[in-house]
Write a protein that holds these residues in place. Structure first.
Motif, PDB file in Angstrom:
ATOM      1  N   ALA A  76       0.828  -1.204   0.000  1.00 42.27           N
ATOM      2  CA  ALA A  76       0.000   0.000   0.000  1.00 42.27           C
ATOM      3  C   ALA A  76       0.866   1.260   0.000  1.00 42.27           C
ATOM      4  O   ALA A  76       0.591   2.221  -0.734  1.00 42.27           O
ATOM      5  CB  ALA A  76      -0.930   0.002   1.213  1.00 42.27           C
ATOM      6  N   VAL A  77       1.914   1.270   0.806  1.00 40.09           N
ATOM      7  CA  VAL A  77       2.826   2.417   0.824  1.00 40.09           C
ATOM      8  C   VAL A  77       3.525   2.559  -0.517  1.00 40.09           C
ATOM      9  O   VAL A  77       3.661   3.667  -1.062  1.00 40.09           O
ATOM     10  CB  VAL A  77       3.855   2.260   1.965  1.00 40.09           C
ATOM     11  CG1 VAL A  77       4.914   3.356   1.882  1.00 40.09           C
ATOM     12  CG2 VAL A  77       3.158   2.303   3.315  1.00 40.09           C
ATOM     13  N   PHE A  78       3.970   1.450  -1.065  1.00 37.14           N
ATOM     14  CA  PHE A  78       4.652   1.457  -2.352  1.00 37.14           C
ATOM     15  C   PHE A  78       3.765   2.068  -3.444  1.00 37.14           C
ATOM     16  O   PHE A  78       4.211   2.898  -4.243  1.00 37.14           O
ATOM     17  CB  PHE A  78       5.043   0.020  -2.722  1.00 37.14           C
ATOM     18  CG  PHE A  78       5.781  -0.112  -4.022  1.00 37.14           C
ATOM     19  CD1 PHE A  78       7.135   0.130  -4.083  1.00 37.14           C
ATOM     20  CD2 PHE A  78       5.123  -0.502  -5.178  1.00 37.14           C
ATOM     21  CE1 PHE A  78       7.831  -0.003  -5.283  1.00 37.14           C
ATOM     22  CE2 PHE A  78       5.800  -0.637  -6.378  1.00 37.14           C
ATOM     23  CZ  PHE A  78       7.152  -0.387  -6.426  1.00 37.14           C
ATOM     24  N   LEU A  79       2.503   1.669  -3.467  1.00 35.19           N
ATOM     25  CA  LEU A  79       1.554   2.190  -4.459  1.00 35.19           C
ATOM     26  C   LEU A  79       1.360   3.693  -4.281  1.00 35.19           C
ATOM     27  O   LEU A  79       1.380   4.458  -5.252  1.00 35.19           O
ATOM     28  CB  LEU A  79       0.229   1.444  -4.332  1.00 35.19           C
ATOM     29  CG  LEU A  79      -0.839   1.645  -5.415  1.00 35.19           C
ATOM     30  CD1 LEU A  79      -1.794   0.457  -5.438  1.00 35.19           C
ATOM     31  CD2 LEU A  79      -1.628   2.928  -5.208  1.00 35.19           C
ATOM     32  N   ALA A  80       1.188   4.137  -3.046  1.00 33.55           N
ATOM     33  CA  ALA A  80       0.898   5.543  -2.773  1.00 33.55           C
ATOM     34  C   ALA A  80       2.030   6.464  -3.214  1.00 33.55           C
ATOM     35  O   ALA A  80       1.789   7.523  -3.807  1.00 33.55           O
ATOM     36  CB  ALA A  80       0.604   5.739  -1.283  1.00 33.55           C
ATOM     37  N   PRO A 169      -3.444  -5.294  -8.701  1.00 32.21           N
ATOM     38  CA  PRO A 169      -3.688  -6.747  -8.696  1.00 32.21           C
ATOM     39  C   PRO A 169      -2.721  -7.506  -7.799  1.00 32.21           C
ATOM     40  O   PRO A 169      -3.054  -8.574  -7.293  1.00 32.21           O
ATOM     41  CB  PRO A 169      -3.521  -7.157 -10.168  1.00 32.21           C
ATOM     42  CG  PRO A 169      -2.754  -6.052 -10.797  1.00 32.21           C
ATOM     43  CD  PRO A 169      -3.133  -4.809 -10.061  1.00 32.21           C
ATOM     44  N   ALA A 170      -1.527  -6.942  -7.589  1.00 29.83           N
ATOM     45  CA  ALA A 170      -0.587  -7.592  -6.669  1.00 29.83           C
ATOM     46  C   ALA A 170      -1.144  -7.597  -5.254  1.00 29.83           C
ATOM     47  O   ALA A 170      -0.982  -8.570  -4.515  1.00 29.83           O
ATOM     48  CB  ALA A 170       0.760  -6.874  -6.711  1.00 29.83           C
ATOM     49  N   VAL A 171      -1.815  -6.514  -4.872  1.00 30.35           N
ATOM     50  CA  VAL A 171      -2.435  -6.451  -3.547  1.00 30.35           C
ATOM     51  C   VAL A 171      -3.478  -7.559  -3.404  1.00 30.35           C
ATOM     52  O   VAL A 171      -3.539  -8.265  -2.389  1.00 30.35           O
ATOM     53  CB  VAL A 171      -3.085  -5.074  -3.321  1.00 30.35           C
ATOM     54  CG1 VAL A 171      -3.914  -5.075  -2.038  1.00 30.35           C
ATOM     55  CG2 VAL A 171      -2.010  -3.988  -3.251  1.00 30.35           C
ATOM     56  N   VAL A 172      -4.322  -7.715  -4.432  1.00 27.20           N
ATOM     57  CA  VAL A 172      -5.357  -8.758  -4.403  1.00 27.20           C
ATOM     58  C   VAL A 172      -4.722 -10.141  -4.338  1.00 27.20           C
ATOM     59  O   VAL A 172      -5.160 -11.018  -3.571  1.00 27.20           O
ATOM     60  CB  VAL A 172      -6.265  -8.636  -5.639  1.00 27.20           C
ATOM     61  CG1 VAL A 172      -7.280  -9.774  -5.670  1.00 27.20           C
ATOM     62  CG2 VAL A 172      -6.973  -7.290  -5.641  1.00 27.20           C
ATOM     63  N   ALA A 173      -3.660 -10.343  -5.117  1.00 26.70           N
ATOM     64  CA  ALA A 173      -3.003 -11.654  -5.150  1.00 26.70           C
ATOM     65  C   ALA A 173      -2.429 -12.017  -3.792  1.00 26.70           C
ATOM     66  O   ALA A 173      -2.571 -13.151  -3.319  1.00 26.70           O
ATOM     67  CB  ALA A 173      -1.902 -11.649  -6.216  1.00 26.70           C
TER      68      ALA A 173
END
Length: 388
Positions: A76-80, A169-173
């Motif tokens: 989540a931090v990486f995405l933000a 999608p990586a988060v979902v996986a």
């Protein structure tokens, strides 16, 4: 290999794309933000510095978190921070996002390494490590060239948006595939792990890994200006060259993973020697397009084959420190990732031309071979599992 291990590779793919993609974006970032090419190249070093500082720290903190919670939080931090990087007009802010993103990446990779190894038996540590790192090599094959192409079509910011989108999608996986067990369950105490890190075998392996990875990043960071200014190929060839390096790295990790558990000595000694000669040949022949294209492929394979084998040997060298060994392996390899671009940028800034980073790569691998040779009778055979 367990299917969940391949899903972890999806997240590593997104992170690897972010770490490597600046190789194709450095000239555009420099032009858009009004900085020099070496300064823009330092963004790779900033990411590596964050990885170096974050890997052992995040590995220690994540010991008591659930694996799923730790991995999701880091993602989540990486995405933000990639969203912030995509919209900022400040080079300083962009540097800060690279450091914070690297901290998140470091934490994720440290937990992912111990999770991956825990999914298989101890005799398959090399294969599990290479499978996870396959996400990085796929990033080189597909993510990095795609990022370079997006940069050419819509600007470098588009590549940052793409990394953020791929992370979703990586988060979902990860949420669906990773067990919710505690990251530190059934593991030694933190004090016991720290004692295990005193091993001379481990320290030597980490040092050699830093040198090899430094050589890799030194040349890789400046491939775009090398190809356009020395080889004489147009900007449209940059994604092709990056894809060739990525394809080679995928082959190197795949073969290295199969050999790392059986013949690590042959991979490290033979591959290291060939890698050194290859960098020297690349520096001499960079002005010839055909030779450049061929050596980019070969050097990608050798660099990642040797590098991934050293990562697995680090995990073997500290069996009583599974969490922190992964963190320190990540840190050591990113010491090289920080040192390499800095040395390459320094050589370019000194007026030595865009071939100079390749010569620096050759020197770094040569130093690795010298150190390994000096210690061969004492430490290196043990590092290589005693079956060289």
């Amino acid at each position: 290999m367990p299917f969940a291990l391949f899903l972890l590779g999806v997240a590593v793919f997104a992170q690897g794309t972010s770490e490597f993609m600046l190789s194709g974006l450095v000239p555009d970032i420099a032009r858009d933000l009004g900085v020099s090419v070496p300064s823009a190249g330092s963004l790779t070093s900033a990411f590596a510095v964050g990885m170096v500082a974050g890997a052992p720290l995040m590995a220690g903190l994540a010991r008591r978190w659930s694996r799923r919670g730790a991995l999701l939080g880091f993602l989540a931090v990486f995405l933000a921070v990639h969203v912030v990087g995509a919209v900022t007009d400040s080079f300083g802010v962009l540097v800060a996002t690279r450091v914070v993103g690297a901290l998140a990446n470091a934490g994720f990779l440290a937990v992912a390494l111990v999770t991956a190894v825990g999914m298989v038996g101890p005799e398959a540590t090399g294969r599990a490590t290479s499978t996870l790192l396959g996400g990085v090599t796929l990033a080189c094959v597909a993510g990095v060239p795609a990022g370079a192409l997006l940069g050419q079509l819509w600007g470098w910011r588009a590549a940052f948006w793409a990394v953020a989108l791929v992370s979703l999608p990586a988060v979902v996986a990860v949420a669906r595939s990773v067990p919710a067990g505690t990251a530190g369950s059934e593991r030694p105490s933190l004090r016991a792990e720290l004692r295990s890190l005193r091993s001379p075998r481990l320290r030597l392996t980490l040092f050699l890994g830093a040198l090899v990875n430094g050589a890799t990043f030194c040349t890789f960071t400046y491939l775009a200006p090398l190809v356009t200014n020395v080889t004489g190929l147009g900007g449209g060839w940059v994604p092709v060259v990056l894809a060739l390096f990525g394809a080679g790295s995928f082959v190197g990790v795949a073969l290295g993973g199969r050999l790392a558990d059986r013949r690590p000595g042959a991979v490290l000694a033979g591959g290291g020697g060939a890698l050194c000669l290859g960098w020297a040949a690349f520096a001499l022949g960079a002005g010839t397009p055909a030779l450049t294209l061929g050596l980019v492929l070969v050097q990608g394979a050798l660099s990642f084959g040797v590098g991934s084998t050293l990562i697995s040997r680090a995990l073997y060298a500290a069996p009583d420190a599974p969490t922190l060994a992964g963190g320190f392996a990540t840190a050591a390899f990113n010491v090289g990732a920080a040192l390499g671009p800095w040395l390459g940028g320094t050589a370019i800034g000194a007026g030595l031309g865009y071939r100079s980073p390749v010569w620096v790569s050759a020197v770094l691998v040569a130093l690795c071979l010298v150190v390994a040779g000096v210690r061969r009778g004492m430490t290196v055979p043990a590092e290589c599992g005693g079956n060289a």
